[in-house]
Scaffold this motif. Structure first.
Motif, PDB file in Angstrom:
ATOM      1  N   ALA A  74       0.714  -1.181  -0.017  1.00 20.06           N
ATOM      2  CA  ALA A  74      -0.066  -0.103  -0.009  1.00 20.06           C
ATOM      3  C   ALA A  74       0.882   1.241  -0.155  1.00 20.06           C
ATOM      4  N   PHE A  75       2.036   1.120   0.754  1.00 23.33           N
ATOM      5  CA  PHE A  75       2.800   2.439   0.722  1.00 23.33           C
ATOM      6  C   PHE A  75       3.646   2.605  -0.491  1.00 23.33           C
ATOM      7  N   ARG A  76       3.834   1.716  -1.427  1.00 25.10           N
ATOM      8  CA  ARG A  76       4.410   1.842  -2.671  1.00 25.10           C
ATOM      9  C   ARG A  76       3.387   2.709  -3.468  1.00 25.10           C
ATOM     10  N   VAL A  77       2.033   2.217  -3.443  1.00 29.87           N
ATOM     11  CA  VAL A  77       1.049   2.815  -4.144  1.00 29.87           C
ATOM     12  C   VAL A  77       0.653   4.377  -3.884  1.00 29.87           C
ATOM     13  N   ALA A  78       0.501   4.516  -2.341  1.00 29.92           N
ATOM     14  CA  ALA A  78       0.614   5.851  -1.932  1.00 29.92           C
ATOM     15  C   ALA A  78       1.575   6.924  -2.301  1.00 29.92           C
ATOM     16  N   LYS A  79       2.835   6.217  -2.271  1.00 30.01           N
ATOM     17  CA  LYS A  79       4.078   7.258  -2.904  1.00 30.01           C
ATOM     18  C   LYS A  79       3.921   7.953  -4.168  1.00 30.01           C
ATOM     19  N   LEU A  82       1.521  10.525  -4.087  1.00 32.67           N
ATOM     20  CA  LEU A  82       1.917  11.783  -3.560  1.00 32.67           C
ATOM     21  C   LEU A  82       2.874  12.386  -4.150  1.00 32.67           C
ATOM     22  N   LEU A  83       3.777  11.658  -4.826  1.00 39.48           N
ATOM     23  CA  LEU A  83       4.981  12.337  -5.769  1.00 39.48           C
ATOM     24  C   LEU A  83       4.135  13.297  -6.780  1.00 39.48           C
ATOM     25  N   ASP A  84       2.997  13.232  -7.113  1.00 45.43           N
ATOM     26  CA  ASP A  84       2.453  13.833  -8.196  1.00 45.43           C
ATOM     27  C   ASP A  84       1.616  15.302  -7.700  1.00 45.43           C
ATOM     28  N   ALA A  85       1.993  15.328  -6.268  1.00 41.56           N
ATOM     29  CA  ALA A  85       1.356  16.563  -5.723  1.00 41.56           C
ATOM     30  C   ALA A  85       1.542  17.998  -6.315  1.00 41.56           C
ATOM     31  N   LYS A  86       0.577  18.509  -6.639  1.00 39.79           N
ATOM     32  CA  LYS A  86       0.674  19.838  -7.173  1.00 39.79           C
ATOM     33  C   LYS A  86      -0.232  20.869  -6.241  1.00 39.79           C
ATOM     34  N   LYS A 101       5.685  22.758  -4.395  1.00 42.56           N
ATOM     35  CA  LYS A 101       6.739  22.656  -5.219  1.00 42.56           C
ATOM     36  C   LYS A 101       7.526  21.591  -5.299  1.00 42.56           C
ATOM     37  N   SER A 102       7.458  20.608  -3.987  1.00 43.98           N
ATOM     38  CA  SER A 102       8.162  19.440  -3.824  1.00 43.98           C
ATOM     39  C   SER A 102       7.875  18.663  -2.808  1.00 43.98           C
ATOM     40  N   ILE A 103       8.043  17.282  -2.604  1.00 46.93           N
ATOM     41  CA  ILE A 103       7.834  16.763  -1.433  1.00 46.93           C
ATOM     42  C   ILE A 103       8.971  15.742  -1.026  1.00 46.93           C
ATOM     43  N   ARG A 104       9.101  15.341   0.189  1.00 51.99           N
ATOM     44  CA  ARG A 104      10.143  14.496   0.693  1.00 51.99           C
ATOM     45  C   ARG A 104       9.212  13.381   1.459  1.00 51.99           C
ATOM     46  N   ILE A 105       9.355  12.161   1.163  1.00 52.14           N
ATOM     47  CA  ILE A 105       8.666  10.976   2.028  1.00 52.14           C
ATOM     48  C   ILE A 105       9.681  10.339   2.992  1.00 52.14           C
ATOM     49  N   ASP A 106       9.443  10.513   4.250  1.00 51.05           N
ATOM     50  CA  ASP A 106      10.316  10.015   5.178  1.00 51.05           C
ATOM     51  C   ASP A 106      10.211   8.513   5.412  1.00 51.05           C
ATOM     52  N   ILE A 111       4.537  -0.771  11.747  1.00 52.74           N
ATOM     53  CA  ILE A 111       4.266  -1.381  13.143  1.00 52.74           C
ATOM     54  C   ILE A 111       3.787  -2.894  12.914  1.00 52.74           C
ATOM     55  N   ILE A 112       2.707  -3.065  12.283  1.00 55.68           N
ATOM     56  CA  ILE A 112       2.155  -4.224  11.881  1.00 55.68           C
ATOM     57  C   ILE A 112       2.020  -4.707  10.364  1.00 55.68           C
ATOM     58  N   VAL A 113       1.568  -5.799  10.126  1.00 49.05           N
ATOM     59  CA  VAL A 113       1.593  -6.218   8.622  1.00 49.05           C
ATOM     60  C   VAL A 113       0.705  -4.985   7.747  1.00 49.05           C
ATOM     61  N   LYS A 114      -0.532  -5.007   8.418  1.00 46.18           N
ATOM     62  CA  LYS A 114      -1.244  -3.928   7.432  1.00 46.18           C
ATOM     63  C   LYS A 114      -1.424  -2.545   7.841  1.00 46.18           C
ATOM     64  N   TYR A 115      -0.529  -2.081   8.777  1.00 46.15           N
ATOM     65  CA  TYR A 115      -0.530  -0.640   9.350  1.00 46.15           C
ATOM     66  C   TYR A 115       0.819   0.001   9.365  1.00 46.15           C
ATOM     67  N   GLY A 116       0.904   1.244   8.888  1.00 44.26           N
ATOM     68  CA  GLY A 116       2.318   2.002   9.079  1.00 44.26           C
ATOM     69  C   GLY A 116       1.995   3.525   8.974  1.00 44.26           C
ATOM     70  N   ARG A 117       2.798   4.142   9.537  1.00 42.89           N
ATOM     71  CA  ARG A 117       2.905   5.524   9.680  1.00 42.89           C
ATOM     72  C   ARG A 117       3.984   6.365   9.046  1.00 42.89           C
ATOM     73  N   PHE A 118       3.744   7.583   8.478  1.00 38.25           N
ATOM     74  CA  PHE A 118       4.971   8.153   7.782  1.00 38.25           C
ATOM     75  C   PHE A 118       4.767   9.663   7.772  1.00 38.25           C
ATOM     76  N   THR A 119       5.768  10.385   7.466  1.00 38.29           N
ATOM     77  CA  THR A 119       5.793  11.678   7.475  1.00 38.29           C
ATOM     78  C   THR A 119       6.006  12.339   6.071  1.00 38.29           C
ATOM     79  N   VAL A 120       5.043  12.984   5.649  1.00 40.45           N
ATOM     80  CA  VAL A 120       5.417  13.835   4.154  1.00 40.45           C
ATOM     81  C   VAL A 120       6.046  15.301   4.400  1.00 40.45           C
ATOM     82  N   GLU A 121       7.083  15.458   4.027  1.00 41.16           N
ATOM     83  CA  GLU A 121       7.505  17.029   4.123  1.00 41.16           C
ATOM     84  C   GLU A 121       7.380  17.612   3.016  1.00 41.16           C
ATOM     85  N   PHE A 122       6.438  18.435   2.749  1.00 40.72           N
ATOM     86  CA  PHE A 122       5.997  19.283   1.643  1.00 40.72           C
ATOM     87  C   PHE A 122       6.675  20.638   1.628  1.00 40.72           C
TER      88      PHE A 122
END
Length: 236
Positions: A74-79, A82-86, A101-106, A111-122
């Motif tokens: 799911a994270f691969r698809v999400a990235k 997000l990378l197309d953000a305008k 202008k740009s983003i950086r995904i940390d 934490i578990i198989v189907k759950y994860g969290r992350f920060t997007v730096e816009f």
């Protein structure tokens, strides 16, 4: 974590939750920093202050994914999304949006198989932009700017030579039979027809105008019959 507290986040006017990307908490409200230089001059009381432009905004947002598929997939698809953000917008402030202008995904915490969290730096432009309608005028018109100075879009219909006046400042239009589009943000004069762009900067003489805070008087003369203006109000 209480996602019920979070406003809906829209990227490119798409609710991120429809992509399985959920904000963790209510987003903070950023303000741009002005680039200011303080110069010490010997014999002068205090410093000489030079004000330049506003700087880009660095804006981190925390998200989580909790989908039926494994998080890594799911994270691969999400990235990719997000990378197309305008643009970036929030449900509790629908009238304005930020330009991305740009983003950086940390690195994500899986934490578990189907759950994860992350920060997007816009990295954002320093303004919040309204979505304004283009207004057609056929005579002297006052535009009241409620916000910070803006860089409007102006399209003139002309059959020869004419002049546009913004707060008394003159812009000359020469040798135009049809339309000329003046983008004050891009500092470019052109004509766009069915995807083709014709450079018309040599048909415009004068500075690209800005709409100051408060009243702005727009007039025109000569062979110009009408102006189509999007004021592009923007806020700090």
């Amino acid at each position: 974590m209480n996602p019920l507290k979070a406003a809906v986040v829209f990227i490119n006017d798409i609710d991120t939750a429809t992509k399985g990307i959920h904000p963790i908490d209510r987003a903070p409200v950023p303000s741009p920093e002005e680039d200011i230089e303080h110069v010490e001059i010997k014999g002068r009381h205090g410093t000489l202050t030079k004000k330049y432009a506003f700087l880009d905004i660095s804006y981190p947002l925390d998200f989580y994914i909790n989908e039926s598929m494994p998080f890594k997939q799911a994270f691969r698809v999400a990235k990719q999304f997000l990378l197309d953000a305008k643009t970036l917008r929030f449900s509790d402030d629908k009238d304005v949006h930020y330009r991305v202008k740009s983003i950086r995904i940390d690195t994500a915490e899986n934490i578990i198989v189907k759950y994860g969290r992350f920060t997007v730096e816009f990295t954002l432009m320093p303004f919040q932009y309204e979505t304004n309608e283009t207004r057609t005028i056929t005579g002297r018109t006052v535009f009241n700017n409620p916000a910070y100075e803006s860089q409007p879009y102006i399209k003139a219909t002309c059959s020869g030579n004419g002049k546009i006046f913004v707060n008394g400042e003159e812009i000359q239009i020469t040798g135009i039979n049809g339309t000329i589009e003046i983008d004050c943000e891009l500092m470019n004069a052109y004509r766009k027809t069915t995807g083709n762009i014709t450079n018309l900067n040599n048909h415009m003489v004068g500075d690209f105008p800005v709409f100051k805070h408060g009243n702005n008087v727009v007039e025109f003369s000569g062979a110009i019959s009408k102006l189509e203006i999007n004021p592009r109000w923007r806020w700090l």
